[in-house]
Design a protein around this motif. Structure first.
Motif, PDB file in Angstrom:
ATOM      1  N   VAL A  32       0.926  -1.227   0.071  1.00 33.81           N
ATOM      2  CA  VAL A  32       0.004  -0.104  -0.012  1.00 33.81           C
ATOM      3  C   VAL A  32       0.750   1.291  -0.215  1.00 33.81           C
ATOM      4  O   VAL A  32       1.943   1.404   0.858  1.00 33.81           O
ATOM      5  N   ALA A  33       0.486   2.321  -0.680  1.00 34.54           N
ATOM      6  CA  ALA A  33       1.245   3.429  -0.750  1.00 34.54           C
ATOM      7  C   ALA A  33       1.360   4.267   0.631  1.00 34.54           C
ATOM      8  O   ALA A  33       0.377   4.145   1.234  1.00 34.54           O
ATOM      9  N   GLU A  34       2.488   4.698   0.919  1.00 37.32           N
ATOM     10  CA  GLU A  34       2.620   5.430   2.101  1.00 37.32           C
ATOM     11  C   GLU A  34       1.850   6.400   2.595  1.00 37.32           C
ATOM     12  O   GLU A  34       1.413   6.644   3.456  1.00 37.32           O
ATOM     13  N   CYS A  35       1.388   7.375   1.464  1.00 35.84           N
ATOM     14  CA  CYS A  35       0.595   8.255   1.418  1.00 35.84           C
ATOM     15  C   CYS A  35      -0.841   7.834   2.092  1.00 35.84           C
ATOM     16  O   CYS A  35      -1.556   8.586   2.677  1.00 35.84           O
ATOM     17  N   VAL A  36      -1.344   6.594   2.014  1.00 38.69           N
ATOM     18  CA  VAL A  36      -2.761   6.219   2.574  1.00 38.69           C
ATOM     19  C   VAL A  36      -2.647   6.332   3.859  1.00 38.69           C
ATOM     20  O   VAL A  36      -3.597   6.645   4.606  1.00 38.69           O
ATOM     21  N   PHE A  37      -1.604   6.077   4.711  1.00 37.27           N
ATOM     22  CA  PHE A  37      -1.365   6.190   6.112  1.00 37.27           C
ATOM     23  C   PHE A  37      -1.395   7.581   6.775  1.00 37.27           C
ATOM     24  O   PHE A  37      -1.732   7.647   7.928  1.00 37.27           O
ATOM     25  N   ASP A  38      -0.854   8.537   5.721  1.00 37.61           N
ATOM     26  CA  ASP A  38      -0.730   9.990   6.323  1.00 37.61           C
ATOM     27  C   ASP A  38      -1.749  10.853   5.685  1.00 37.61           C
ATOM     28  O   ASP A  38      -1.996  11.666   6.457  1.00 37.61           O
ATOM     29  N   ASP A  39      -2.515  10.702   4.637  1.00 39.03           N
ATOM     30  CA  ASP A  39      -3.280  11.467   4.074  1.00 39.03           C
ATOM     31  C   ASP A  39      -4.715  10.925   3.972  1.00 39.03           C
ATOM     32  O   ASP A  39      -4.771  10.061   3.559  1.00 39.03           O
ATOM     33  N   GLU A  40      -5.676  11.950   4.618  1.00 34.46           N
ATOM     34  CA  GLU A  40      -7.062  11.480   4.507  1.00 34.46           C
ATOM     35  C   GLU A  40      -7.663  11.164   3.018  1.00 34.46           C
ATOM     36  O   GLU A  40      -8.342  10.349   3.157  1.00 34.46           O
ATOM     37  N   ASP A  41      -7.215  12.086   2.362  1.00 41.45           N
ATOM     38  CA  ASP A  41      -7.965  11.966   0.881  1.00 41.45           C
ATOM     39  C   ASP A  41      -7.264  10.466   0.220  1.00 41.45           C
ATOM     40  O   ASP A  41      -8.335   9.989  -0.324  1.00 41.45           O
ATOM     41  N   ALA A  42      -6.053  10.358   0.495  1.00 41.90           N
ATOM     42  CA  ALA A  42      -5.618   8.788  -0.180  1.00 41.90           C
ATOM     43  C   ALA A  42      -6.372   7.906   0.534  1.00 41.90           C
ATOM     44  O   ALA A  42      -6.786   6.633  -0.076  1.00 41.90           O
ATOM     45  N   LYS A  43      -6.623   7.930   1.815  1.00 43.85           N
ATOM     46  CA  LYS A  43      -7.161   7.010   2.787  1.00 43.85           C
ATOM     47  C   LYS A  43      -8.654   6.939   2.349  1.00 43.85           C
ATOM     48  O   LYS A  43      -9.240   5.603   1.961  1.00 43.85           O
ATOM     49  N   THR A  44      -9.240   7.652   2.011  1.00 49.68           N
ATOM     50  CA  THR A  44     -10.626   7.858   1.499  1.00 49.68           C
ATOM     51  C   THR A  44     -10.921   7.257   0.029  1.00 49.68           C
ATOM     52  O   THR A  44     -11.587   6.447  -0.430  1.00 49.68           O
ATOM     53  N   LYS A  45      -9.820   7.628  -0.581  1.00 53.26           N
ATOM     54  CA  LYS A  45      -9.697   6.807  -2.120  1.00 53.26           C
ATOM     55  C   LYS A  45      -9.526   5.503  -2.089  1.00 53.26           C
ATOM     56  O   LYS A  45     -10.332   4.757  -2.794  1.00 53.26           O
ATOM     57  N   LEU A  46      -8.605   5.050  -1.324  1.00 51.50           N
ATOM     58  CA  LEU A  46      -8.573   3.632  -1.251  1.00 51.50           C
ATOM     59  C   LEU A  46      -9.649   3.039  -0.552  1.00 51.50           C
ATOM     60  O   LEU A  46     -10.157   1.836  -0.987  1.00 51.50           O
ATOM     61  N   GLU A  47     -10.243   3.321   0.529  1.00 55.46           N
ATOM     62  CA  GLU A  47     -11.702   2.925   1.009  1.00 55.46           C
ATOM     63  C   GLU A  47     -12.749   2.867  -0.212  1.00 55.46           C
ATOM     64  O   GLU A  47     -13.494   1.783  -0.058  1.00 55.46           O
ATOM     65  N   ASP A  48     -12.818   3.975  -0.787  1.00 55.44           N
ATOM     66  CA  ASP A  48     -13.836   4.064  -1.843  1.00 55.44           C
ATOM     67  C   ASP A  48     -13.909   2.775  -2.952  1.00 55.44           C
ATOM     68  O   ASP A  48     -14.732   2.171  -3.354  1.00 55.44           O
ATOM     69  N   VAL A  49     -12.390   2.710  -3.244  1.00 54.72           N
ATOM     70  CA  VAL A  49     -12.156   1.583  -4.195  1.00 54.72           C
ATOM     71  C   VAL A  49     -12.692   0.056  -3.524  1.00 54.72           C
ATOM     72  O   VAL A  49     -13.396  -0.563  -4.447  1.00 54.72           O
ATOM     73  N   PHE A  50     -12.466  -0.181  -2.345  1.00 57.52           N
ATOM     74  CA  PHE A  50     -12.854  -1.429  -1.945  1.00 57.52           C
ATOM     75  C   PHE A  50     -14.283  -1.548  -1.295  1.00 57.52           C
ATOM     76  O   PHE A  50     -15.061  -2.622  -1.238  1.00 57.52           O
ATOM     77  N   ARG A  51     -15.047  -0.436  -1.294  1.00 58.35           N
ATOM     78  CA  ARG A  51     -16.341  -0.282  -0.681  1.00 58.35           C
ATOM     79  C   ARG A  51     -17.386  -0.551  -2.064  1.00 58.35           C
ATOM     80  O   ARG A  51     -18.559  -0.467  -1.558  1.00 58.35           O
ATOM     81  N   VAL A  52     -16.735  -0.601  -3.185  1.00 61.74           N
ATOM     82  CA  VAL A  52     -17.523  -0.804  -4.207  1.00 61.74           C
ATOM     83  C   VAL A  52     -18.369  -1.986  -4.301  1.00 61.74           C
ATOM     84  O   VAL A  52     -19.523  -2.461  -4.331  1.00 61.74           O
ATOM     85  N   PHE A  53     -17.502  -3.121  -3.554  1.00 62.70           N
ATOM     86  CA  PHE A  53     -18.061  -4.340  -3.213  1.00 62.70           C
ATOM     87  C   PHE A  53     -19.005  -4.666  -2.075  1.00 62.70           C
ATOM     88  O   PHE A  53     -19.747  -5.755  -2.103  1.00 62.70           O
ATOM     89  N   ASP A  54     -18.705  -3.763  -1.052  1.00 60.37           N
ATOM     90  CA  ASP A  54     -19.613  -3.754   0.203  1.00 60.37           C
ATOM     91  C   ASP A  54     -19.446  -2.412   0.940  1.00 60.37           C
ATOM     92  O   ASP A  54     -18.337  -2.238   1.458  1.00 60.37           O
ATOM     93  N   GLU A  55     -20.696  -1.800   0.825  1.00 57.69           N
ATOM     94  CA  GLU A  55     -20.552  -0.381   1.363  1.00 57.69           C
ATOM     95  C   GLU A  55     -20.180  -0.444   3.059  1.00 57.69           C
ATOM     96  O   GLU A  55     -19.867   0.431   3.656  1.00 57.69           O
ATOM     97  N   ASP A  56     -20.625  -1.654   3.659  1.00 62.55           N
ATOM     98  CA  ASP A  56     -20.249  -1.786   5.013  1.00 62.55           C
ATOM     99  C   ASP A  56     -18.877  -2.134   5.490  1.00 62.55           C
ATOM    100  O   ASP A  56     -18.668  -2.782   6.463  1.00 62.55           O
ATOM    101  N   ALA A  57     -17.909  -2.342   4.395  1.00 65.40           N
ATOM    102  CA  ALA A  57     -16.544  -2.981   4.667  1.00 65.40           C
ATOM    103  C   ALA A  57     -15.800  -1.955   5.642  1.00 65.40           C
ATOM    104  O   ALA A  57     -16.232  -0.839   6.004  1.00 65.40           O
ATOM    105  N   SER A  58     -15.134  -2.529   6.667  1.00 64.30           N
ATOM    106  CA  SER A  58     -14.306  -1.855   7.484  1.00 64.30           C
ATOM    107  C   SER A  58     -12.772  -2.300   7.316  1.00 64.30           C
ATOM    108  O   SER A  58     -12.511  -3.193   6.620  1.00 64.30           O
ATOM    109  N   PHE A  59     -11.938  -1.283   7.838  1.00 63.39           N
ATOM    110  CA  PHE A  59     -10.672  -1.321   7.338  1.00 63.39           C
ATOM    111  C   PHE A  59      -9.794  -1.091   8.685  1.00 63.39           C
ATOM    112  O   PHE A  59     -10.008  -0.278   9.675  1.00 63.39           O
ATOM    113  N   GLN A  60      -8.483  -1.850   8.621  1.00 64.03           N
ATOM    114  CA  GLN A  60      -7.573  -1.621   9.774  1.00 64.03           C
ATOM    115  C   GLN A  60      -6.181  -1.349   9.060  1.00 64.03           C
ATOM    116  O   GLN A  60      -5.903  -2.385   8.135  1.00 64.03           O
TER     117      GLN A  60
END
Length: 130
Positions: free
Chosen positions: A61-89
């Motif tokens: 995973v790109a390091e910016c995902v851990f520091d930048d909220e926009d990058a984190k949201t972008k990653l979550e949006d990609v994976f939430r396409v398959f389940d809107e209730d997905a959770s992330f650790q």
């Protein structure tokens, strides 16, 4: 119903339509078994993917995902396409993210579609978690 089989059935035994329908169902089932269609149909009905994991580990995973909220949201949006209730650790020291889905089939679809996909400028890989 095959003609030869119809002729071999005793007429007095076929005293009503229900007997005929039952015999035709049995013949149809026997024909399906011969082709394997019945076994495939039963497998699909009985198999609900309950033995598959419902979580993925995303690696590289790109390091910016851990520091930048926009990058984190972008990653979550990609994976939430398959389940809107997905959770992330987020596992920053390993550059990994665990994605938990409600149903295993969502995890399977995400794994198929997102393995080796570029997310936030980095090609990430997805693996099932037990």
């Amino acid at each position: 119903m095959p003609k030869a089989l119809k002729e071999s059935i005793e007429p007095e035994r076929l005293d009503n339509r229900w007997d005929i329908m039952e015999i035709e169902d049995n013949i149809s089932h026997a024909e399906d078994v011969g082709t394997g269609a019945s076994m495939e149909r039963e497998f699909m009905e009985d198999n609900t993917f309950t033995d598959l994991p419902n979580a993925l580990i995303v690696t590289n995973v790109a390091e910016c995902v851990f520091d930048d909220e926009d990058a984190k949201t972008k990653l979550e949006d990609v994976f939430r396409v398959f389940d809107e209730d997905a959770s992330f650790q987020y596992l920053k020291c390993f550059r990994r993210v665990r994605v938990n889905y409600i149903l295993p089939d969502a995890a399977v679809k995400a794994r198929i579609h997102l393995h080796e996909t570029q997310i936030c400028g980095q090609v990430s890989k997805c693996f099932f978690v037990q």
